[in-house]
Design an enzyme around this catalytic site. Structure first.
Site, PDB file in Angstrom:
ATOM      1  N   GLU A 166       9.316 -50.243 -18.676  1.00  0.00           N
ATOM      2  CA  GLU A 166       8.495 -50.437 -17.585  1.00  0.00           C
ATOM      3  C   GLU A 166       7.359 -51.772 -17.699  1.00  0.00           C
ATOM      4  O   GLU A 166       6.910 -51.766 -18.562  1.00  0.00           O
ATOM      5  CB  GLU A 166       7.692 -49.127 -17.338  1.00  0.00           C
ATOM      6  N   GLU A 170      -1.581 -50.739 -12.126  1.00  0.00           N
ATOM      7  CA  GLU A 170      -1.836 -49.347 -11.616  1.00  0.00           C
ATOM      8  C   GLU A 170      -3.255 -49.663 -11.079  1.00  0.00           C
ATOM      9  O   GLU A 170      -4.044 -50.100 -11.919  1.00  0.00           O
ATOM     10  CB  GLU A 170      -1.672 -48.300 -12.397  1.00  0.00           C
TER      11      GLU A 170
END
Length: 310
Positions: A166, A170
């Site tokens: 990943e 965020e």
């Protein structure tokens, strides 16, 4: 010899067709498995969800469509579709909701993902994923965070769910003037590697261009054309495990909004605590996404499923 080969082939066929999807075997009319359930629509057969080892046959899952250079402009309704309406042809739809019910929709000339309060007091959000996989390249999203209160998390991610690689941006509701960056290798969730961006104008009111540049040598995070973080593959060597812990698996671009405040204590504290629902609505807005592939020439390798034109 021929008899031995025939017996071996029958045994292999029996093993494949006898694959278990939870407590059942997927049948001809519902061949694709996801988390113990069988069906034939995109939520089950699309490669970002489908479990080939548990489906009727490994070929039951749709083929992976690979990266092409494109810009998905969400002022057009054709760039996004609900997963129930997607037939497997990425030429017609660039992004789809990942599950149902869906709290993602095309509205106000943009894509909006909403976190909605459920009867149990927890939030149910949305996940939207690209219909093409990418292995290295540059992805830029012009968007506005939906994390207007503590506990609400908005995410822009390049991820391979099956491998656990990943790369992400965020947003958390208790920090509206910055975005956080991180990366993981094979689900090795080392949160200490998070790096916060320099101060930005309010990310929940202003649109910014967030960019991930991913090559075999490094990952670069930038906002509005300004780089604030670079991770080099050479620096991810783990001498104990004797491996570079650098994301390299083909992955999907996705966007999500979710209730971090309802998670475990560590997650809830990071997200800013329990969600204050009086501050709703929580809407994550994406205007457009542009993709520039590192590898070129993959377009002709994809064959849509038979149902794509129906």
């Amino acid at each position: 010899t021929s008899l031995i080969c025939l017996v071996s082939a029958l045994a292999l066929s029996s093993t494949v067709l006898g694959a278990k999807c939870g407590t059942q075997e997927c049948g001809k009319d519902t061949p694709c498995c996801v988390k113990g359930f069988c069906n034939r629509n995109a939520m089950y057969c699309a490669p970002f969800n489908c479990e080939p080892e548990n489906s009727r046959t490994p070929d039951s899952c749709w083929n992976t469509a690979h990266c092409v250079d494109e810009t998905s402009d969400f002022n057009s309704a054709t760039a996004f579709a609900q997963v129930a309406d997607y037939k497997g042809d990425p030429h017609t739809t660039q992004y789809v909701s990942k599950f149902e019910p869906s709290n993602a929709k095309h509205t106000n000339e943009q894509l909006e993902l909403e976190l909605v309060k459920q009867p149990d007091g927890k939030g149910f959000g949305a996940v939207v994923t690209g219909t093409r996989a990418i292995q290295y390249g540059t992805v830029t999203a012009v968007m506005r965070s939906g994390s207007t209160a503590g506990g609400v998390v908005s995410s822009f991610i390049i991820r391979n769910d099956k491998v656990g690689d990943e790369i992400d941006f965020e947003f958390v509701g208790n920090d509206k003037t910055a975005v956080q960056s991180n990366y993981y290798w094979h689900n090795d969730l080392d949160y200490t590697k998070m790096v916060r961006s320099p101060q930005l104008t309010d990310t929940t009111h202003e649109y910014h261009a967030y960019q991930i540049q991913w090559t075999p040598e490094q990952i670069v995070w930038a906002v509005d054309g300004k780089t604030f973080r670079t991770v080099r593959r050479a620096d991810t060597w783990d001498p104990k495990d004797k491996v570079f812990k650098f994301p390299d698996a083909e992955a999907y671009v996705s966007f999500s909004i979710w209730d971090g405040g309802a998670g475990a204590k560590g997650t809830a504290d990071w997200a800013g605590g329990k969600v204050n629902w009086a501050a709703a609505p929580f809407k994550f807005a994406i205007k457009n996404v542009s993709t520039n592939c590192y590898f070129k020439g993959n377009e002709t390798t994809y064959v849509p499923p038979a149902d794509a034109k129906k």
